[in-house]
Design a protein around this motif. Structure first.
Motif, PDB file in Angstrom:
ATOM      1  N   VAL A  40       0.838  -1.203   0.000  1.00  0.00           N
ATOM      2  CA  VAL A  40       0.000   0.000   0.000  1.00  0.00           C
ATOM      3  C   VAL A  40       0.870   1.249   0.000  1.00  0.00           C
ATOM      4  N   LYS A  41       1.905   1.260   0.815  1.00  0.00           N
ATOM      5  CA  LYS A  41       2.775   2.435   0.903  1.00  0.00           C
ATOM      6  C   LYS A  41       3.454   2.737  -0.420  1.00  0.00           C
ATOM      7  N   LEU A  42       3.865   1.702  -1.145  1.00  0.00           N
ATOM      8  CA  LEU A  42       4.594   1.893  -2.396  1.00  0.00           C
ATOM      9  C   LEU A  42       3.678   2.217  -3.571  1.00  0.00           C
ATOM     10  N   PHE A  43       2.486   1.626  -3.586  1.00  0.00           N
ATOM     11  CA  PHE A  43       1.641   1.722  -4.776  1.00  0.00           C
ATOM     12  C   PHE A  43       0.378   2.550  -4.575  1.00  0.00           C
ATOM     13  N   ARG A  44       0.205   3.183  -3.438  1.00  0.00           N
ATOM     14  CA  ARG A  44      -0.997   3.973  -3.195  1.00  0.00           C
ATOM     15  C   ARG A  44      -1.092   5.137  -4.180  1.00  0.00           C
ATOM     16  N   GLN A  45      -2.299   5.391  -4.682  1.00  0.00           N
ATOM     17  CA  GLN A  45      -2.552   6.541  -5.546  1.00  0.00           C
ATOM     18  C   GLN A  45      -2.544   7.803  -4.700  1.00  0.00           C
ATOM     19  N   SER A  61      -6.458   2.958  -4.060  1.00  0.00           N
ATOM     20  CA  SER A  61      -6.984   3.913  -5.028  1.00  0.00           C
ATOM     21  C   SER A  61      -7.728   5.053  -4.349  1.00  0.00           C
ATOM     22  N   GLN A  62      -7.519   6.263  -4.882  1.00  0.00           N
ATOM     23  CA  GLN A  62      -8.273   7.434  -4.441  1.00  0.00           C
ATOM     24  C   GLN A  62      -9.569   7.580  -5.244  1.00  0.00           C
ATOM     25  N   VAL A  66      -5.683   8.450 -12.689  1.00  0.00           N
ATOM     26  CA  VAL A  66      -5.549   6.989 -12.713  1.00  0.00           C
ATOM     27  C   VAL A  66      -4.481   6.531 -13.711  1.00  0.00           C
ATOM     28  N   LEU A  67      -4.328   7.266 -14.826  1.00  0.00           N
ATOM     29  CA  LEU A  67      -3.316   6.862 -15.808  1.00  0.00           C
ATOM     30  C   LEU A  67      -1.910   7.077 -15.262  1.00  0.00           C
ATOM     31  N   ARG A  68      -1.689   8.222 -14.659  1.00  0.00           N
ATOM     32  CA  ARG A  68      -0.373   8.483 -14.072  1.00  0.00           C
ATOM     33  C   ARG A  68      -0.080   7.471 -12.964  1.00  0.00           C
ATOM     34  N   TRP A  69      -1.091   7.123 -12.207  1.00  0.00           N
ATOM     35  CA  TRP A  69      -0.942   6.138 -11.130  1.00  0.00           C
ATOM     36  C   TRP A  69      -0.567   4.776 -11.699  1.00  0.00           C
TER      37      TRP A  69
END
Length: 297
Positions: A30-35, A70-71, A41-44
């Motif tokens: 979660v810490k590494l891949f959180r939006q 995801s936000q 969403v594309l940049r994420w």
């Protein structure tokens, strides 16, 4: 942690190693891949790919615990009841799961392309190009990353539409000729940036010795390049500006209008040199060897 699971093979049970994650390990994901807040969403997804999200294999129940990644409320809803990504993998990669969730939340590639915003520099343009590549990677199943997606007419049109006006003349030929992979076009754009940047030192050199001279009708603002008035007038005339819009205008106003011209239409020789030499657009060749697209580690 790893857990051995017995799998029947030819009537016998054979151990198969399946990756499972502890709670602390999931928190690390979660810490590494959180939006991030405000991150599209594309940049994420591009960042998830660049951070090797295609190497993190997750079971379905594990992904359901990662809805906080995801936000975006639509994507988060899909992650709570995720669809299986295309393929027969028992534990698809995090990147495949996320691409499937985004694709389900935004089933139209046009909706995804609309996530990309305007850009001002070629470096930012490369980022937008890769985001558009990601939109089509999601549309085609999310198996490949943004760089291994074919450049489509829609990608070209959107990239040019979002580009700054002063760069469009230089970009037009390069982008419209890009019929290969997004990664190849991104490398070509970086080469173009290098070529265009080469004209700037010449412009600075041409302006030396002019900073202490007053300009008739007012000079350029402090800290800006000093360009002879006759050079400004000549460039504007050759760019199609009417003489009536030039005669009698303060040099500062002419300079501001001159700066709005494409780089290829602004002279780079100083007043004392013969003729007026323009910085001609340089057609990009092979990408610089020192620059490489991000690759998963």
């Amino acid at each position: 942690s790893r857990e051995a699971v017995a799998v029947p093979t030819g009537g016998e049970l054979q151990p198969e190693v399946v990756q499972t994650f502890k709670t602390s390990e999931l928190q690390g994901i979660v810490k590494l891949f959180r939006q991030e807040p405000g991150e599209g969403v594309l940049r994420w997804l591009v960042r998830a790919w660049d951070n090797a999200g295609n190497t993190v294999m997750l079971l379905r129940y594990e992904l359901q615990q990662l809805g906080v990644l995801s936000q975006d409320s639509q994507v988060r809803a899909q992650m709570s009841n995720p669809q299986e990504p295309d393929g027969n993998e028992e534990s698809p990669s995090l990147y495949c799961w996320l691409a499937a969730a985004v694709g389900a939340a935004y089933p139209s590639v046009g909706e995804l392309e609309a996530q990309a915003g305007p850009w001002k520099t070629i470096a930012k343009g490369v980022q937008v190009l890769r985001q558009l590549g990601m939109a089509w990677a999601v549309e085609t199943g999310g198996k490949n990353g943004p760089d291994d997606t074919l450049v489509t007419k829609s990608i070209k049109a959107t990239l040019l539409r979002l580009a700054p006006d002063e760069l469009k003349p230089s970009l037009l030929v390069v982008v419209m000729a890009g019929d290969g992979w997004v990664g190849d076009l991104a490398a070509t754009l970086m080469q173009l940036e290098t070529a265009l940047a080469g004209a700037w030192p010449r412009a600075v050199q041409a302006a030396k010795g002019q900073q202490s001279k007053g300009q008739a009708g007012g000079g350029q603002e402090k800290g800006e390049l000093r360009v002879p008035r006759k050079v400004l007038c000549l460039d504007l005339l050759q760019a199609g500006v009417c003489r009536e819009e030039i005669n009698g205008k303060p040099t500062a106003d002419l300079y501001k209008r001159w700066m709005q011209l494409p780089a290829a239409k602004r002279s780079t020789r100083s007043e004392g040199e013969k003729g007026v030499e323009r910085s001609k657009p340089v057609e990009p060749s092979a990408p610089p060897s020192e620059w490489q697209l991000p690759r998963p580690y």
